[in-house]
Write a protein that holds these residues in place. Structure first.
Motif, mmCIF file in Angstrom:
data_model
loop_
_atom_site.group_PDB
_atom_site.id
_atom_site.type_symbol
_atom_site.label_atom_id
_atom_site.label_comp_id
_atom_site.label_asym_id
_atom_site.label_seq_id
_atom_site.Cartn_x
_atom_site.Cartn_y
_atom_site.Cartn_z
ATOM 1 N N THR A 137 -24.964 49.210 41.181
ATOM 2 C CA THR A 137 -25.538 50.365 40.558
ATOM 3 C C THR A 137 -24.527 50.970 39.196
ATOM 4 O OG1 THR A 137 -26.714 50.848 42.699
ATOM 5 C CG2 THR A 137 -26.497 52.522 41.274
ATOM 6 N N VAL A 138 -23.428 50.820 39.622
ATOM 7 C CA VAL A 138 -22.507 51.276 38.567
ATOM 8 C C VAL A 138 -22.545 50.390 37.273
ATOM 9 C CG1 VAL A 138 -20.013 51.665 37.826
ATOM 10 C CG2 VAL A 138 -20.997 52.550 39.983
ATOM 11 N N LEU A 139 -22.606 49.213 37.630
ATOM 12 C CA LEU A 139 -22.681 48.236 36.561
ATOM 13 C C LEU A 139 -24.153 48.467 35.658
ATOM 14 C CD1 LEU A 139 -21.396 44.757 37.687
ATOM 15 C CD2 LEU A 139 -19.991 46.554 36.334
ATOM 16 N N TRP B 170 -19.754 59.882 18.328
ATOM 17 C CA TRP B 170 -19.494 59.972 19.691
ATOM 18 C C TRP B 170 -20.283 59.177 20.791
ATOM 19 C CZ3 TRP B 170 -22.911 61.423 23.455
ATOM 20 C CH2 TRP B 170 -23.986 61.876 22.924
ATOM 21 N N TYR B 171 -21.694 58.793 20.320
ATOM 22 C CA TYR B 171 -22.381 57.891 21.163
ATOM 23 C C TYR B 171 -21.790 56.547 20.993
ATOM 24 C CZ TYR B 171 -25.246 57.901 17.123
ATOM 25 O OH TYR B 171 -25.835 57.685 15.663
ATOM 26 N N GLN B 172 -21.523 56.147 19.952
ATOM 27 C CA GLN B 172 -21.041 54.664 19.834
ATOM 28 C C GLN B 172 -19.835 54.466 20.578
ATOM 29 O OE1 GLN B 172 -22.940 52.606 18.512
ATOM 30 N NE2 GLN B 172 -21.519 50.992 17.785
ATOM 31 N N THR B 173 -18.990 55.378 20.313
ATOM 32 C CA THR B 173 -17.687 55.415 21.220
ATOM 33 C C THR B 173 -18.131 55.423 22.596
ATOM 34 O OG1 THR B 173 -16.619 56.462 19.359
ATOM 35 C CG2 THR B 173 -15.403 56.531 21.563
ATOM 36 N N TRP B 174 -18.779 56.227 23.277
ATOM 37 C CA TRP B 174 -19.242 56.223 24.554
ATOM 38 C C TRP B 174 -19.893 55.108 24.870
ATOM 39 C CZ3 TRP B 174 -24.516 58.676 26.706
ATOM 40 C CH2 TRP B 174 -24.227 58.968 28.111
ATOM 41 N N GLY B 175 -20.755 54.553 24.284
ATOM 42 C CA GLY B 175 -21.260 52.891 24.475
ATOM 43 C C GLY B 175 -20.305 52.003 24.659
ATOM 44 N N SER B 176 -19.383 51.964 23.784
ATOM 45 C CA SER B 176 -18.276 51.044 23.674
ATOM 46 C C SER B 176 -17.434 51.372 24.756
ATOM 47 C CB SER B 176 -17.335 51.136 22.330
ATOM 48 O OG SER B 176 -17.989 50.861 21.341
ATOM 49 N N ALA B 177 -17.032 52.402 25.234
ATOM 50 C CA ALA B 177 -16.388 52.687 26.446
ATOM 51 C C ALA B 177 -17.138 52.212 27.622
ATOM 52 C CB ALA B 177 -15.927 54.047 26.554
ATOM 53 N N ALA B 178 -18.389 52.392 27.720
ATOM 54 C CA ALA B 178 -19.116 51.981 28.877
ATOM 55 C C ALA B 178 -19.331 50.426 29.103
ATOM 56 C CB ALA B 178 -20.502 52.319 28.861
ATOM 57 N N VAL B 179 -19.325 49.683 28.147
ATOM 58 C CA VAL B 179 -19.153 48.261 27.986
ATOM 59 C C VAL B 179 -17.825 47.841 28.444
ATOM 60 C CG1 VAL B 179 -18.733 47.613 25.748
ATOM 61 C CG2 VAL B 179 -20.266 46.201 27.209
ATOM 62 N N MET B 180 -16.789 48.412 27.871
ATOM 63 C CA MET B 180 -15.274 48.075 28.175
ATOM 64 C C MET B 180 -15.125 48.180 29.784
ATOM 65 S SD MET B 180 -13.058 49.037 25.245
ATOM 66 C CE MET B 180 -14.104 49.689 23.797
ATOM 67 N N CYS C 31 -17.315 48.348 32.175
ATOM 68 C CA CYS C 31 -18.348 47.426 32.763
ATOM 69 C C CYS C 31 -17.457 46.194 32.888
ATOM 70 C CB CYS C 31 -19.712 47.310 31.903
ATOM 71 S SG CYS C 31 -20.825 46.127 32.862
ATOM 72 N N ASN C 32 -16.925 45.469 31.753
ATOM 73 C CA ASN C 32 -16.268 44.325 31.624
ATOM 74 C C ASN C 32 -15.165 44.341 32.498
ATOM 75 O OD1 ASN C 32 -15.511 41.811 30.780
ATOM 76 N ND2 ASN C 32 -14.697 42.458 28.684
ATOM 77 N N LEU D 59 -14.545 46.280 35.255
ATOM 78 C CA LEU D 59 -15.125 46.110 36.424
ATOM 79 C C LEU D 59 -15.491 44.886 37.056
ATOM 80 C CD1 LEU D 59 -17.146 49.581 37.011
ATOM 81 C CD2 LEU D 59 -14.895 48.833 37.997
ATOM 82 N N SER D 60 -16.261 44.186 36.349
ATOM 83 C CA SER D 60 -16.569 42.713 36.460
ATOM 84 C C SER D 60 -15.575 41.805 36.699
ATOM 85 C CB SER D 60 -17.513 42.153 35.264
ATOM 86 O OG SER D 60 -18.736 42.980 35.350
ATOM 87 N N ASP D 61 -14.631 41.897 35.956
ATOM 88 C CA ASP D 61 -13.329 41.021 35.843
ATOM 89 C C ASP D 61 -12.244 41.293 37.165
ATOM 90 O OD1 ASP D 61 -13.994 39.720 33.578
ATOM 91 O OD2 ASP D 61 -12.549 40.728 32.460
ATOM 92 N N ALA D 62 -12.378 42.721 37.448
ATOM 93 C CA ALA D 62 -11.596 43.221 38.752
ATOM 94 C C ALA D 62 -12.255 42.487 39.992
ATOM 95 C CB ALA D 62 -11.681 44.465 38.820
ATOM 96 N N LEU D 63 -13.560 42.272 39.805
ATOM 97 C CA LEU D 63 -14.282 41.866 41.083
ATOM 98 C C LEU D 63 -13.956 40.403 41.271
ATOM 99 C CD1 LEU D 63 -16.495 42.333 43.359
ATOM 100 C CD2 LEU D 63 -18.278 41.640 41.768
ATOM 101 N N MET D 64 -13.813 39.799 40.060
ATOM 102 C CA MET D 64 -13.586 38.211 40.308
ATOM 103 C C MET D 64 -12.158 38.026 40.852
ATOM 104 S SD MET D 64 -15.011 36.234 37.206
ATOM 105 C CE MET D 64 -14.809 37.197 35.914
#
Length: 90
Positions: free
Chosen positions: A28-30, A70-80, A82-83, A85-90
């Motif tokens: 859900t977070v992803l 600000w919204y571009q920075t927010w989106g970039s922070a969200a994808v970073m 997400c990345n 978290l995904s790497d941490a799961l592996m």
């Protein structure tokens, strides 16, 4: 689509473990982070290509001027996030 398939399979399990709950929360977070990223990218693209199509200097000048809005920075922070978290799961 994969998110809903995962949630459906986990809800069909009669005996849930803490790992199942973790996967539901993690997925859900992803999903939320990916939604933030894609909506901010779509909005920025709309601003750059449609709303401000006559920007002086063209699209490159618009991108250079507003890449840190600000919204571009927010989106970039969200994808970073997400990345990471995904790497941490592996």
């Amino acid at each position: 689509m994969i998110y809903f398939m995962l949630i459906r399979q986990i809800t069909l399990i009669r005996r849930r473990t803490t790992m199942d709950k973790f996967y539901v929360v993690f997925s859900t977070v992803l999903l939320i982070l990916n939604t933030i990223y894609w909506t901010t990218q779509a909005y920025f693209g709309q601003q750059m290509w449609i709303v401000h199509s006559d920007y002086p200097g063209g699209m490159d000048a618009f991108l250079n001027e507003y890449v840190a809005v600000w919204y571009q920075t927010w989106g970039s922070a969200a994808v970073m996030t997400c990345n990471l978290l995904s790497d941490a799961l592996m």
